[in-house]
Design a protein around this motif. Structure first.
Motif, PDB file in Angstrom:
ATOM      1  N   MET A   1       0.753  -1.098   0.069  1.00  0.00           N
ATOM      2  CA  MET A   1      -0.193  -0.035  -0.019  1.00  0.00           C
ATOM      3  C   MET A   1       0.779   1.178   0.008  1.00  0.00           C
ATOM      4  N   LYS A   2       0.306   2.157  -0.511  1.00  0.00           N
ATOM      5  CA  LYS A   2       1.157   3.376  -0.626  1.00  0.00           C
ATOM      6  C   LYS A   2       0.740   4.574   0.679  1.00  0.00           C
ATOM      7  N   TYR A   3       1.940   5.089   0.868  1.00  0.00           N
ATOM      8  CA  TYR A   3       1.585   6.350   2.093  1.00  0.00           C
ATOM      9  C   TYR A   3       2.505   7.469   1.657  1.00  0.00           C
ATOM     10  N   MET A   4       1.646   8.558   1.889  1.00  0.00           N
ATOM     11  CA  MET A   4       2.300   9.865   1.694  1.00  0.00           C
ATOM     12  C   MET A   4       2.899  10.046   3.202  1.00  0.00           C
ATOM     13  N   LEU A   5       4.319  10.599   2.841  1.00  0.00           N
ATOM     14  CA  LEU A   5       4.954  10.974   4.316  1.00  0.00           C
ATOM     15  C   LEU A   5       5.262  12.375   3.865  1.00  0.00           C
ATOM     16  N   LEU A   6       4.563  13.319   4.886  1.00  0.00           N
ATOM     17  CA  LEU A   6       4.761  14.845   4.839  1.00  0.00           C
ATOM     18  C   LEU A   6       5.866  14.996   5.893  1.00  0.00           C
ATOM     19  N   VAL A   7       6.874  15.691   5.331  1.00  0.00           N
ATOM     20  CA  VAL A   7       8.016  16.271   6.535  1.00  0.00           C
ATOM     21  C   VAL A   7       7.813  17.612   6.791  1.00  0.00           C
ATOM     22  N   CYS A   8       7.550  17.644   8.011  1.00  0.00           N
ATOM     23  CA  CYS A   8       7.176  18.876   8.596  1.00  0.00           C
ATOM     24  C   CYS A   8       8.382  19.428   9.446  1.00  0.00           C
ATOM     25  N   GLY A   9       8.834  20.401   8.942  1.00  0.00           N
ATOM     26  CA  GLY A   9       9.933  21.159   9.786  1.00  0.00           C
ATOM     27  C   GLY A   9       9.332  22.013  10.963  1.00  0.00           C
ATOM     28  N   ASP A  10      10.391  22.563  11.677  1.00  0.00           N
ATOM     29  CA  ASP A  10       9.830  23.378  12.958  1.00  0.00           C
ATOM     30  C   ASP A  10      11.044  24.464  12.745  1.00  0.00           C
ATOM     31  N   ASP A  11      10.449  25.741  12.434  1.00  0.00           N
ATOM     32  CA  ASP A  11      11.361  26.789  12.255  1.00  0.00           C
ATOM     33  C   ASP A  11      12.139  27.563  13.443  1.00  0.00           C
ATOM     34  N   THR A  12      11.746  26.552  14.807  1.00  0.00           N
ATOM     35  CA  THR A  12      12.086  27.404  16.008  1.00  0.00           C
ATOM     36  C   THR A  12      13.127  26.221  16.586  1.00  0.00           C
ATOM     37  N   ALA A  13      13.280  25.089  15.911  1.00  0.00           N
ATOM     38  CA  ALA A  13      14.103  23.898  16.179  1.00  0.00           C
ATOM     39  C   ALA A  13      15.528  24.377  15.827  1.00  0.00           C
ATOM     40  N   ASP A  14      16.603  23.816  16.438  1.00  0.00           N
ATOM     41  CA  ASP A  14      17.842  24.014  15.898  1.00  0.00           C
ATOM     42  C   ASP A  14      18.177  22.749  15.263  1.00  0.00           C
ATOM     43  N   ALA A  15      18.281  22.954  13.794  1.00  0.00           N
ATOM     44  CA  ALA A  15      18.579  21.659  13.112  1.00  0.00           C
ATOM     45  C   ALA A  15      19.952  21.585  12.594  1.00  0.00           C
ATOM     46  N   ALA A  16      21.023  22.290  13.491  1.00  0.00           N
ATOM     47  CA  ALA A  16      22.491  22.096  13.026  1.00  0.00           C
ATOM     48  C   ALA A  16      22.896  20.896  13.061  1.00  0.00           C
ATOM     49  N   GLY A  17      22.392  20.250  13.828  1.00  0.00           N
ATOM     50  CA  GLY A  17      23.086  18.730  14.117  1.00  0.00           C
ATOM     51  C   GLY A  17      22.316  17.479  13.574  1.00  0.00           C
ATOM     52  N   THR A  18      21.167  18.296  12.509  1.00  0.00           N
ATOM     53  CA  THR A  18      20.543  16.934  11.922  1.00  0.00           C
ATOM     54  C   THR A  18      21.476  16.216  11.014  1.00  0.00           C
ATOM     55  N   ALA A  19      21.192  14.852  10.976  1.00  0.00           N
ATOM     56  CA  ALA A  19      22.051  14.059   9.980  1.00  0.00           C
ATOM     57  C   ALA A  19      21.619  14.244   8.722  1.00  0.00           C
ATOM     58  N   PRO A  20      22.323  13.962   7.743  1.00  0.00           N
ATOM     59  CA  PRO A  20      21.953  14.140   6.408  1.00  0.00           C
ATOM     60  C   PRO A  20      20.904  13.002   5.816  1.00  0.00           C
ATOM     61  N   VAL A  21      20.062  13.631   4.842  1.00  0.00           N
ATOM     62  CA  VAL A  21      19.091  12.513   4.658  1.00  0.00           C
ATOM     63  C   VAL A  21      19.373  11.698   3.324  1.00  0.00           C
ATOM     64  N   GLU A  22      20.347  11.826   2.837  1.00  0.00           N
ATOM     65  CA  GLU A  22      20.626  11.033   1.771  1.00  0.00           C
ATOM     66  C   GLU A  22      20.705   9.630   1.860  1.00  0.00           C
ATOM     67  N   PRO A  23      21.495   9.384   3.152  1.00  0.00           N
ATOM     68  CA  PRO A  23      21.473   7.774   3.510  1.00  0.00           C
ATOM     69  C   PRO A  23      20.006   7.127   3.545  1.00  0.00           C
ATOM     70  N   TRP A  24      19.181   7.895   4.016  1.00  0.00           N
ATOM     71  CA  TRP A  24      17.827   7.484   4.254  1.00  0.00           C
ATOM     72  C   TRP A  24      17.228   7.284   2.812  1.00  0.00           C
ATOM     73  N   VAL A  25      17.286   8.221   2.104  1.00  0.00           N
ATOM     74  CA  VAL A  25      16.854   8.108   0.668  1.00  0.00           C
ATOM     75  C   VAL A  25      17.531   6.997  -0.082  1.00  0.00           C
ATOM     76  N   GLU A  26      18.832   6.965  -0.030  1.00  0.00           N
ATOM     77  CA  GLU A  26      19.207   5.618  -0.614  1.00  0.00           C
ATOM     78  C   GLU A  26      18.991   4.341  -0.354  1.00  0.00           C
ATOM     79  N   ASP A  27      18.904   4.372   0.849  1.00  0.00           N
ATOM     80  CA  ASP A  27      18.585   2.897   1.704  1.00  0.00           C
ATOM     81  C   ASP A  27      17.139   2.623   1.254  1.00  0.00           C
ATOM     82  N   LEU A  28      16.216   3.598   1.494  1.00  0.00           N
ATOM     83  CA  LEU A  28      14.735   3.264   1.035  1.00  0.00           C
ATOM     84  C   LEU A  28      14.581   3.001  -0.579  1.00  0.00           C
ATOM     85  N   GLY A  29      15.301   3.835  -1.470  1.00  0.00           N
ATOM     86  CA  GLY A  29      15.167   3.625  -2.673  1.00  0.00           C
ATOM     87  C   GLY A  29      15.727   2.350  -3.128  1.00  0.00           C
TER      88      GLY A  29
END
Length: 240
Positions: A1-29
């Motif tokens: 079954m297909k699912y839509m994943l909405l990625v919701c950011g938070d402009d008040t959060a500190d995203a400086a230490g957020t991990a890169p998304v490329e490994p997640w994209v490559e693995d699921l792809g």
């Protein structure tokens, strides 16, 4: 079954230490779980459109004034909601924002609809019904038939008229092999098609062709947007 994943950011959060998304994209792809996705521009670039009393009301910015905003989307294909939730939890933004997981509205699957379109084309060809045949194609279709290019539905109709009008009985269109690959709003197919018909001279004509087809989802239905037809070989069944 297909699912839509909405990625919701938070402009008040500190995203400086957020991990890169490329490994997640490559693995699921690689595992064919993630089918498609993309980042979105910031909320400042958004435009919200409403119609009230027949008047179009345009507003700058997102629909809701909130610190959270939709930063991107991904389309997943999973066996269960639990699998989709597990995939969402591994997304780097889940640590600083939120991930909304929503199932697609269940509908007839795309491959079934595409095969039904091909069956309609076969039925229309059998009756030599040019209007029905043309209705299977997008208005901006590009077709290549025996080395000649036809751009747009009007040019394609002329080609269909040359091949399917004139004296003779029904046309037999037999699809011997039809392989379909669907990727969201576009699809491709490869087929070996045998045509049998009486030509404009009344004599029987037989052809075995290879057909490569590109389809586009236009909302309520799929249409043929690209077609390449080439003569493959003499119909050995007819020669024997």
């Amino acid at each position: 079954m297909k699912y839509m994943l909405l990625v919701c950011g938070d402009d008040t959060a500190d995203a400086a230490g957020t991990a890169p998304v490329e490994p997640w994209v490559e693995d699921l792809g690689d595992r064919r779980v993630r089918l498609h996705g993309h980042r979105l521009a910031l909320p400042a670039d958004a435009v919200t459109v409403r119609v009230r009393g027949g008047e179009v009301l345009r507003g700058d910015g997102p629909f809701a004034e909130t610190k959270e905003y939709v930063a991107g989307f991904d389309i997943l294909e999973c066996d269960s909601l639990e699998e989709a939730v597990e995939a969402a939890a591994r997304h780097p933004v889940a640590a600083v924002g939120a991930m909304e997981v929503r199932p697609f509205w269940e509908d007839e699957d795309a491959e079934t609809r595409i095969r039904a379109l091909d069956a309609e084309l076969t039925g229309a060809a059998r009756e030599r019904d040019l209007d029905r045949m043309a209705a299977c194609y997008a208005p901006d279709v590009t077709a290549y038939v025996d080395g000649r290019e036809y751009r747009g539905i009007d040019a394609l109709r002329k080609s269909l008229a040359e091949r399917f009008t004139g004296p003779g009985g029904p046309v037999t269109r037999e699809v011997l092999d039809h392989r379909v690959h669907v990727d969201e709003s576009i699809a491709f197919a490869h087929a070996l098609v045998r045509l049998r018909a009486a030509g404009t001279d009344g004599a029987p004509h037989h052809a075995l062709t290879r057909v490569t087809t590109g389809y586009r989802d236009v909302g309520p239905r799929w249409l043929i947007a690209h077609e390449h037809v080439s003569l493959d070989l003499l119909d050995t069944e007819e020669r024997s």
